[in-house]
Design an enzyme around this catalytic site. Structure first.
Site, short mmCIF file in Angstrom:
data_model
loop_
_atom_site.label_atom_id
_atom_site.label_comp_id
_atom_site.label_asym_id
_atom_site.label_seq_id
_atom_site.Cartn_x
_atom_site.Cartn_y
_atom_site.Cartn_z
N LYS A 116 35.17 -3.25 13.83
CA LYS A 116 33.71 -3.15 13.63
C LYS A 116 32.94 -4.29 14.30
O LYS A 116 31.84 -4.09 14.81
CB LYS A 116 33.39 -3.11 12.14
CG LYS A 116 34.20 -2.11 11.31
CD LYS A 116 33.97 -0.69 11.73
CE LYS A 116 34.99 0.24 11.09
NZ LYS A 116 34.92 1.59 11.61
N GLY A 164 33.46 2.96 5.98
CA GLY A 164 33.32 3.94 4.90
C GLY A 164 33.27 3.31 3.52
O GLY A 164 33.58 3.95 2.54
N LYS A 201 23.70 -9.78 7.16
CA LYS A 201 22.63 -9.86 6.17
C LYS A 201 22.69 -8.59 5.31
O LYS A 201 22.91 -7.50 5.84
CB LYS A 201 21.28 -9.96 6.89
CG LYS A 201 20.06 -9.94 6.00
CD LYS A 201 19.57 -11.34 5.73
CE LYS A 201 18.44 -11.35 4.70
NZ LYS A 201 18.53 -12.51 3.81
N GLU A 275 26.46 5.10 13.37
CA GLU A 275 25.80 4.93 12.07
C GLU A 275 24.85 3.73 12.08
O GLU A 275 25.17 2.68 12.62
CB GLU A 275 26.84 4.68 10.97
CG GLU A 275 27.75 5.83 10.68
CD GLU A 275 28.59 5.58 9.42
OE1 GLU A 275 28.42 4.54 8.76
OE2 GLU A 275 29.42 6.45 9.11
N ARG A 292 34.79 10.77 16.02
CA ARG A 292 35.31 12.09 15.64
C ARG A 292 34.13 13.06 15.46
O ARG A 292 32.98 12.63 15.41
CB ARG A 292 36.05 11.99 14.32
CG ARG A 292 35.15 11.48 13.19
CD ARG A 292 35.73 11.62 11.80
NE ARG A 292 34.71 11.35 10.79
CZ ARG A 292 34.43 10.15 10.29
NH1 ARG A 292 35.07 9.08 10.73
NH2 ARG A 292 33.49 9.99 9.39
N VAL A 295 31.84 15.94 9.23
CA VAL A 295 31.61 17.03 8.27
C VAL A 295 30.23 17.65 8.50
O VAL A 295 30.08 18.87 8.53
CB VAL A 295 31.73 16.51 6.82
CG1 VAL A 295 31.38 17.63 5.82
CG2 VAL A 295 33.11 15.95 6.53
C1 MV4 Z 1 25.78 -2.36 4.32
C2 MV4 Z 1 24.89 -2.22 3.23
C3 MV4 Z 1 23.91 -3.17 3.08
N1 MV4 Z 1 23.82 -4.19 3.95
N2 MV4 Z 1 25.63 -3.40 5.16
C4 MV4 Z 1 28.71 1.20 3.11
C5 MV4 Z 1 29.59 2.05 3.96
C6 MV4 Z 1 29.72 1.34 5.25
N3 MV4 Z 1 29.76 2.28 6.33
C7 MV4 Z 1 28.55 0.42 5.32
N4 MV4 Z 1 27.99 0.37 4.00
C8 MV4 Z 1 26.95 -0.44 3.70
N5 MV4 Z 1 26.76 -1.49 4.54
C9 MV4 Z 1 24.68 -4.30 4.96
N6 MV4 Z 1 24.57 -5.33 5.81
C10 MV4 Z 1 25.06 -1.14 2.38
C11 MV4 Z 1 26.09 -0.25 2.59
C12 MV4 Z 1 26.15 0.84 1.67
C13 MV4 Z 1 25.93 2.15 2.08
C14 MV4 Z 1 25.69 2.50 3.41
C15 MV4 Z 1 25.49 3.79 3.79
C16 MV4 Z 1 25.51 4.80 2.83
C17 MV4 Z 1 25.75 4.50 1.53
C18 MV4 Z 1 25.97 3.19 1.13
C19 MV4 Z 1 26.23 2.91 -0.22
C20 MV4 Z 1 26.44 1.62 -0.60
C21 MV4 Z 1 26.43 0.58 0.34
#
Ligand code: MV4
Length: 481
Positions: A116, A164, A201, A275, A292, A295
């Site tokens: 990442k 994820g 952050k 994303e 990929r 869904v």
């Molecule tokens: C974050 C975040 C807040 N701040 N990064 C969760 C899955 C992963 N792909 C990245 N995620 C997150 N990264 C920062 N700097 C909050 C999440 C996150 C989240 C992101 C997308 C969809 C649902 C989520 C649920 C909880 C936390």
């Protein structure tokens, strides 16, 4: 074009890939576990091979078993679907050395996007906005403390090989940093065999928005709009839509232009998703790449009119993107997808079992992607997705209206499903107004005056087993004499 391919997956996505193959005149080989002998993808493929026992580690995740099936059946390519081996760079490499085309990005691109912090640097270099944070992985506690002081708490620690939602830690003050950094590193080492951690952050209430990418094998890349994916619980998406209610045409164009540059620079090929998180000021920040088909790809198919799985097959066969995308890209109307999972409504635990009655909705603007059938079984070994219900309308209001109608006409008996939860979401005033973020679902039941996600009491009727009303089977057999 390929003459015959193998589909290294099961369920609705295996059936979806078979559909695209039939449209292109490609023969298909299904692989299946002992639990899936009577599954729909086995029935609709031209050939089928059992690759092992029910547990996915010994069947759908078994590289040797899948490659053997590909060699025995003499296929030219393998489509991995999503999950399972779809982002396994080693599997993609084994396919290549076995002379079987892997329908996805090149192995080294999959591998690099899996790191990442590496993807973060690539995006930053191409002018794609990223969250303030570390450049690469954190080497020492002193370095971590210094970066955190610079960008300000709260911060998030993320596993370099994670994604994820796995291997993340929120740190709210400097005193917690030493312990949390050590925890994050040892957890990452245990889960991913790589203890590397980087810092970003923290965004407290972000929206989750992702852009669809297609790249051919001649250096061309196109961005096919975005999907709004904020309606999720415990990192499981429940409802997705395209376009996002909070992305303006200007923002879409600006991000797409920079993503095109970034994805070209890494030699990205086939389908992929980038994303982002969006803050309350409608700023988008890159977080990760999914190498990929996803869904939720059907919402993009509805608004672009492009068959993404067909595009994957044609690109893998060497076709040019301009031939795959007929004419300039236009986004029309609005599409919504509801994931219908076999899930207990009280505990949210999977609810596998036999489907005793089924009515699939239809009509204008409605699509159902599923491998479910009456008397079919949802096995306990795999994910609990039963069907994807997708609607399209001229605007968001029409897509919502059609989704409500389709949910109402969707009958699944014998197992619990997320249909009632979707009905609740679609009648929520904030959802209808487009006012929501990733915390929406965890707050939904609080707003309704209930005790929210901490409610664990099972109501008596739930404990007795799945509801069997309306009595579809009785109605169907009433006129048999
Ligand atoms: C974050 C975040 C807040 N701040 N990064 C969760 C899955 C992963 N792909 C990245 N995620 C997150 N990264 C920062 N700097 C909050 C999440 C996150 C989240 C992101 C997308 C969809 C649902 C989520 C649920 C909880 C936390």
């Amino acid at each position: 074009m390929f003459r015959k391919i193998l589909i290294a997956n099961r369920g609705e996505i295996a059936v979806r890939v078979i559909c695209a193959c039939k449209d292109l005149g490609i023969k298909t080989v299904a692989v299946y576990s002992e639990a899936d002998r009577h599954a729909l993808h086995v029935r609709f493929a031209d050939e089928a091979i059992c690759i092992g026992p029910a547990k996915s580690a010994r069947s759908y995740l078994d590289v040797a078993a899948v490659i053997s099936a590909a060699e025995i059946t003499n296929v030219e390519a393998v489509h991995p679907g999503y999950g399972f081996l779809s982002e396994n760079a080693d599997f993609a490499e084994v396919c290549e050395v076995s002379g079987v085309k892997f329908i996805g990005p090149k192995p080294d691109v999959i591998r690099r996007m899996g790191l990442k912090q590496h993807a973060r640097t690539i995006m930053q270099d191409a002018g794609v906005p990223i969250l303030p944070g570390s450049i690469g992985v954190l080497n020492t506690l002193e370095e971590a403390a210094s970066i955190a002081a610079q960008i300000g708490y709260p911060i998030m620690l993320k596993a370099a090989a994670g994604g994820g939602g796995r291997g993340m830690r929120i740190v709210r003050s400097e005193k917690d940093l030493p312990a949390f950094l050590a925890q994050a590193q040892s957890e990452a080492a245990a889960a991913f065999s790589c203890g590397d951690v980087y810092m970003e952050k923290l965004l407290e209430t972000p929206r989750h928005i992702e852009f669809q990418v297609l790249g051919d094998e001649h250096g061309n890349v196109e961005i096919l709009g975005e999907r709004e994916c904020s309606i999720q619980r415990r990192h499981q998406k429940l409802l997705e839509e395209s376009p996002s209610p909070s992305v303006s045409a200007e923002l879409r164009t600006r991000i797409s232009d920079r993503l095109r540059t970034a994805m070209k620079s890494i030699g990205y090929t086939n389908a992929g998703t980038v994303e982002f998180l969006m803050d309350e000021h409608e700023n988008l920040y890159f977080i990760e790449v999914n190498a990929r088909i996803q869904v939720e790809h059907p919402v993009t198919e509805f608004v672009t009119g492009i068959d993404l799985v067909k595009a994957q097959l044609r690109i893998a066969a060497g076709e040019h993107l301009e031939d795959v995308l007929t004419g300039p890209l236009t986004l029309s109307g609005h599409a919504i997808e509801c994931r219908i999972n076999a899930e207990n409504p009280e505990t949210f635990a999977p609810s596998p079992g036999r489907i005793t009655g089924l009515n699939l909705p239809g009509g204008i603007g409605v699509r159902v992607d599923t491998a479910a059938y009456t008397d079919g079984i949802i096995p306990p070994y795999y994910d609990s997705l039963v069907a994807k219900l997708i609607t399209h309308g001229k605007d968001r209001t029409e897509a919502v209206q059609r989704m409500k109608r389709a949910l109402d006409m969707f009958v699944i008996e014998g197992i619990y499903t997320t249909i009632p939860l979707h009905e609740q979401i679609l009648s929520n005033e904030d959802f209808v107004a487009g006012r929501f973020d990733t915390t929406f679902l965890s707050k939904l039941n609080f707003k309704n005056g209930e005790s929210g996600e901490h409610q664990v009491d099972i109501k008596p009727e739930a404990a007795q087993g799945p509801p069997l009303s309306p009595p579809l089977r009785a109605v169907m057999s009433a006129g048999d004499d």
